[in-house]
Design an enzyme around this catalytic site. Structure first.
Site, PDB file in Angstrom:
ATOM      1  CD  GLU A 229      68.367 104.667  87.954  1.00  0.00           C
ATOM      2  OE1 GLU A 229      67.561 105.534  87.531  1.00  0.00           O
ATOM      3  OE2 GLU A 229      68.034 103.734  88.688  1.00  0.00           O
ATOM      4  CB  CYS A 266      64.327 103.653  87.420  1.00  0.00           C
ATOM      5  SG  CYS A 266      65.292 102.162  87.667  1.00  0.00           S
TER       6      CYS A 266
END
Length: 492
Positions: A229, A266
């Site tokens: 990720e 994020c």
């Protein structure tokens, strides 16, 4: 061999040996083990909280919340294991008299892949580190885990590792089911990914770091999957009616999201796309006010702070980008506040460097002249973890083409919210088209994350007594199974 090489080789070989027994541990026992890990973490008490705060500059409320998220996701995976249906047991019974050829008896389920290497994340010292979502999902699936601890919080990782090992001892599970490797450099990560006993990798971090691991894994004699990720700019698209009617509230909400936790998420909204319609000037003015009034905070490490300064200044170095408001920075204390830039749509499309993530409390407003130009900006976007639409219900109903285009760019599409805040639940998708993640078919948050570390296997014409319990005709585990294309569950 060097000391580090010996340490890693020993950890991986020990994990491989542990796998031979751990993969056969019943789901309910693995569930109890995961719950015990959570209990051991809770027993660390204030020592853990204060250690995290000292190492990362995170405030106490955030740390306690993250600790609860960490133990909570362990319990959710335990619930999944106790239910048992996650193995996706599928049975197609045979028909020996079928014409023109007999039909074989086929039964399929998911099994663990083997030792998993997990890279701890700097911005989540608990929820995405030694016993974070990657570790929890891999352990739940029946895989031993070797964690490469993040150098930003080594003491935190060590405390949590001790908690996991206490849980291992209480259930008499092999020591090799979990190991922590602490190393401030990149060499250990390289050795872990390249070790022949490693069967999969979980990573949360930068695109540069994630792609380096993907490359290493693909060059092995036996290539393995890397579930990376790698963040994104998480665009927020504001449609005209919402801009006209709610520009003040939207500006306030977005700046708060950009500044949340010093922007160290994020899912930070790093891009705001809208048209220069009624309310636009007031929207920009309100963003400036919110930026100026926002509090500063320290980032979790000096290196992250320096990278943020470097990358945000790089964006503002482009002549096409102007600053909505002077950035709130206090270099003497290392504190940062939100910074918001403004650029025309044509300049944004023409300059790929403006599409890159600036990790920290930063966002860039892209001003479009027309709806058609807004669609062009969307088309120019890379893959994202999230995209948010700020709109009225009526105008959204008339934007089906836009919704379709946005869905092609993201893993999670939000309506009238902010992307920060990732719910740990079965329906969460935390992952998106490249470069947001290395494989958009999987999530790194929620119980579906277990599917990264398992693989399907079929048994053909096997005797009942040699089949896994989940695939036997009598269904002794009382789980949902797909039997001859119909879902069935026996009641006990």
């Amino acid at each position: 061999m060097t000391e580090l090489t010996d340490q890693i080789s020993q950890a991986m070989e020990q994990a491989a040996r542990a796998f031979e027994s751990y993969k056969n541990v019943p789901g309910k026992l693995r569930a109890a083990f995961l719950r015990q890990i959570g209990d051991e973490i809770n027993l660390l008490g204030d020592e853990l909280i204060h250690t995290v705060m000292n190492e990362t500059n995170l405030p106490e409320g955030r740390v306690r919340g993250e600790k609860n998220r960490t133990t909570g996701q362990l319990n959710k995976f335990a619930d999944l294991l106790e239910d048992g249906s996650w193995v996706e047991a599928t049975i197609d019974t045979g028909d020996p008299v079928r014409s023109p050829i007999p039909k074989p008896d086929l039964r399929k389920l998911l099994i663990p892949v083997g030792p998993v290497v997990v890279f701890g994340a700097g911005n989540f010292p608990l929820a995405f580190s030694a016993t974070g979502g990657d570790t929890a999902s891999a352990l739940a699936g029946g895989n031993p885990v070797v964690v490469k601890g993040h150098p930003a919080h080594p003491k935190t990782s060590q405390l949590v590792a001790k908690a996991i090992k206490k849980a291992l001892q209480k259930f008499a599970l092999p020591e090799g089911v979990f190991e922590l490797i602490q190393d401030s450099g990149h060499k250990s990560g390289q050795l872990l990914v390249q070790h022949p006993q490693t069967k999969a990798v979980g990573f949360t971090g930068s695109q540069q770091g994630g792609m380096a691991l993907v490359k290493l894994a693909s060059q092995r004699p036996e290539p393995i999957p890397v579930f990376a990720e790698m963040g994104s700019v998480n665009p927020v698209v504001i449609l005209p009616e919402a801009l006209k009617d709610n520009h003040t509230a939207i500006a306030e909400k977005l700046v708060a999201s950009v500044n949340l936790g010093a922007g160290q998420f994020c899912t930070n909204p790093g891009l705001i796309i809208t048209t220069k319609r009624k309310g636009f000037e007031s929207f920009i003015e309100e963003i400036g006010k919110q930026v100026k009034a926002a509090p500063g905070a320290r980032m979790f490490s000096d290196q992250v702070f320096q990278n943020y300064q470097l990358n945000s200044e790089k964006v503002f170095s482009f002549s096409e980008v102007s600053s909505v408001e002077a950035r709130t920075e206090t270099p003497a204390t290392g504190e940062v506040g939100p910074a918001v830039g403004l650029v025309k749509a044509a300049d944004f499309i023409a300059q790929p460097n403006l599409h890159e993530e600036v990790f920290g409390p930063f966002s860039l407003v892209v001003a479009c002249d027309t709806d058609e130009q807004l669609a062009e900006v969307v088309q120019a976007l890379k893959g994202q973890l999230t995209i948010t639409i700020q709109a009225t219900p009526d105008e959204l109903a008339n934007r089906k083409e836009l919704i379709s285009a946005l869905l092609g760019k993201c893993g999670r599409l939000l309506f009238n919210g902010v992307p920060t805040g990732v719910e740990v639940c079965a329906a969460m998708q935390h992952g998106g088209p490249f470069p947001a993640s290395s494989d958009s078919r999987f999530t790194s948050v929620g119980v579906s994350a277990i599917k990264r570390f398992v693989r399907p296997v079929s048994y053909q014409d096997f005797p009942q007594d040699l089949l896994p319990e989940e695939l036997k005709d009598e269904n002794p585990l009382n789980i949902w199974r797909l039997v001859n294309n119909e879902w069935t569950k026996e009641q006990i």
